[in-house]
Design a protein around this motif. Structure first.
Motif, PDB file in Angstrom:
ATOM      1  N   LEU A  70       0.872  -1.175   0.000  1.00 40.95           N
ATOM      2  CA  LEU A  70       0.000   0.000   0.000  1.00 40.95           C
ATOM      3  C   LEU A  70       0.907   1.223   0.000  1.00 40.95           C
ATOM      4  O   LEU A  70       1.724   1.401   0.907  1.00 40.95           O
TER       5      LEU A  70
ATOM      6  N   GLN B 268      -0.358   3.361   6.173  1.00 40.53           N
ATOM      7  CA  GLN B 268      -0.435   2.520   7.371  1.00 40.53           C
ATOM      8  C   GLN B 268      -1.865   2.445   7.897  1.00 40.53           C
ATOM      9  O   GLN B 268      -2.299   1.409   8.409  1.00 40.53           O
TER      10      GLN B 268
ATOM     11  N   ARG C 199      -3.635  -0.074   5.780  1.00 41.79           N
ATOM     12  CA  ARG C 199      -3.169  -1.412   6.165  1.00 41.79           C
ATOM     13  C   ARG C 199      -3.857  -1.860   7.459  1.00 41.79           C
ATOM     14  O   ARG C 199      -4.336  -2.999   7.556  1.00 41.79           O
TER      15      ARG C 199
ATOM     16  N   LEU D   3       0.638  -7.631   3.782  1.00 42.53           N
ATOM     17  CA  LEU D   3       0.535  -6.218   3.444  1.00 42.53           C
ATOM     18  C   LEU D   3       1.760  -5.436   3.892  1.00 42.53           C
ATOM     19  O   LEU D   3       2.248  -5.618   5.018  1.00 42.53           O
ATOM     20  N   GLU D   4       2.256  -4.573   3.024  1.00 41.81           N
ATOM     21  CA  GLU D   4       3.277  -3.602   3.373  1.00 41.81           C
ATOM     22  C   GLU D   4       2.672  -2.209   3.233  1.00 41.81           C
ATOM     23  O   GLU D   4       1.735  -2.015   2.477  1.00 41.81           O
ATOM     24  N   ALA D   5       3.224  -1.242   3.950  1.00 38.10           N
ATOM     25  CA  ALA D   5       2.749   0.141   3.842  1.00 38.10           C
ATOM     26  C   ALA D   5       3.948   1.061   3.715  1.00 38.10           C
ATOM     27  O   ALA D   5       4.858   1.037   4.545  1.00 38.10           O
TER      28      ALA D   5
END
Length: 300
Positions: free
Chosen positions: A228, A250, A253, A267-269
């Motif tokens: 994201l 974030q 997320r 998931l990454e932010a």
């Protein structure tokens, strides 16, 4: 082009044209605002002598916008099939113009336009059309921000008339086709139904259909992950914008994890501030479009 025009035909179709038509995969509805009783000033000529001449109308007012892949198509190529469809439905074209002939900036800001990011209008690259059918009035506004095109339709129906038929295809089906197809085709997609307060990193209450679609996509594709990515306009310093964009990514997320049950390791932010603009920051419309969160597909 014909497939996109069929969407407008479906919206305008009355009892005579009740056939079901397929929503084109390349067109995505961004907004649908309907008021049971409201007013609308229908432009009837170009900007002149300090005003946009208009016919005041009252009734049930619908304001609908779409985004589509326009490629190298001109605004006339986008508008022409839509014009053909409304004429076929019995509308008489009252007034039509292109950007400069309309009055450029003055016409654009002298007529009603759905706010960004649901509608984008390039001051030097748009076309407008107004039409009537009995007591009904309708306007179309078309513009481009390559590779995307934008269409706005405003329609006013007398309050004592039969309510026009809704879209045959339900909204969740339409979103599934467009958003997830775009994610798999392009490897990224803008989550353009998200809402953040200006300058804040807190995600609005929602609901946000895009997050439900993203959660379902990850459930159905256990080998894939998403990054994201938060983006901003170029107002302020880079460090400040990276902080804001990271916080917004974030927040998205966290919402997917807490409310949609997505595993945290899927998931990454990240936030990249103003380093990857969607369009120019030279206009308010451009800055609105640049403030966004995108989902980027990651394959394990």
């Amino acid at each position: 082009m014909i497939r996109f025009a069929s969407l407008i035909l479906l919206l305008l179709a009355g009892p005579i044209a009740a056939q079901e038509l397929t929503l084109p995969a390349g067109a995505r509805q961004l907004s649908d605002r309907a008021s049971p009783l409201d007013s609308y000033d229908l432009p009837t000529g170009p900007y002149a002598d300090g005003i946009v001449p208009a016919r005041k109308t009252e009734g049930r007012v619908e304001r609908i916008t779409w985004r589509l892949q326009s490629g190298s198509s001109t605004t006339l190529q986008l508008l022409a099939p839509l014009r053909d469809q409304i004429v076929a439905q019995g509308y008489d074209v009252l007034f039509e113009c292109e950007a400069r002939a309309c009055g450029g900036f003055d016409f654009r800001f002298g007529t009603e336009v759905v706010p960004t990011p649901d509608m984008y209008v390039a001051i030097q690259d748009y076309r407008f059309l107004s039409a009537t059918r009995g007591n009904e009035v309708l306007s179309l506004l078309v513009s481009r921000n390559p590779p995307n095109g934008y269409v706005q339709m405003i329609r006013v129906t007398p309050v004592d008339a039969e309510v026009p038929p809704p879209l045959v295809i339900e909204e969740p089906v339409k979103q599934t086709v467009s958003l997830l197809a775009e994610l798999e085709r392009d490897g990224h997609v803008i989550l353009d139904d998200l809402h953040f307060r200006t300058g804040e990193m807190t995600l609005g209450d929602g609901p946000f259909p895009s997050l439900g679609l993203i959660a379902r996509f990850l459930k159905d594709n256990p080998d894939k992950r998403l990054a994201l990515v938060g983006n901003t306009d170029d107002t302020g310093t880079l460090d400040a914008n990276i902080s804001v964009s990271t916080g917004r990514a974030q927040a998205v997320r966290a919402r997917l994890i807490e409310e949609h049950g997505v595993a945290a390791d899927r998931l990454e932010a990240r936030g990249i501030g103003y380093l990857a603009p969607f369009t120019s920051n030279a206009t308010p419309e451009g800055r609105d479009l640049n403030r966004r969160v995108e989902a980027v597909l990651l394959v394990n």
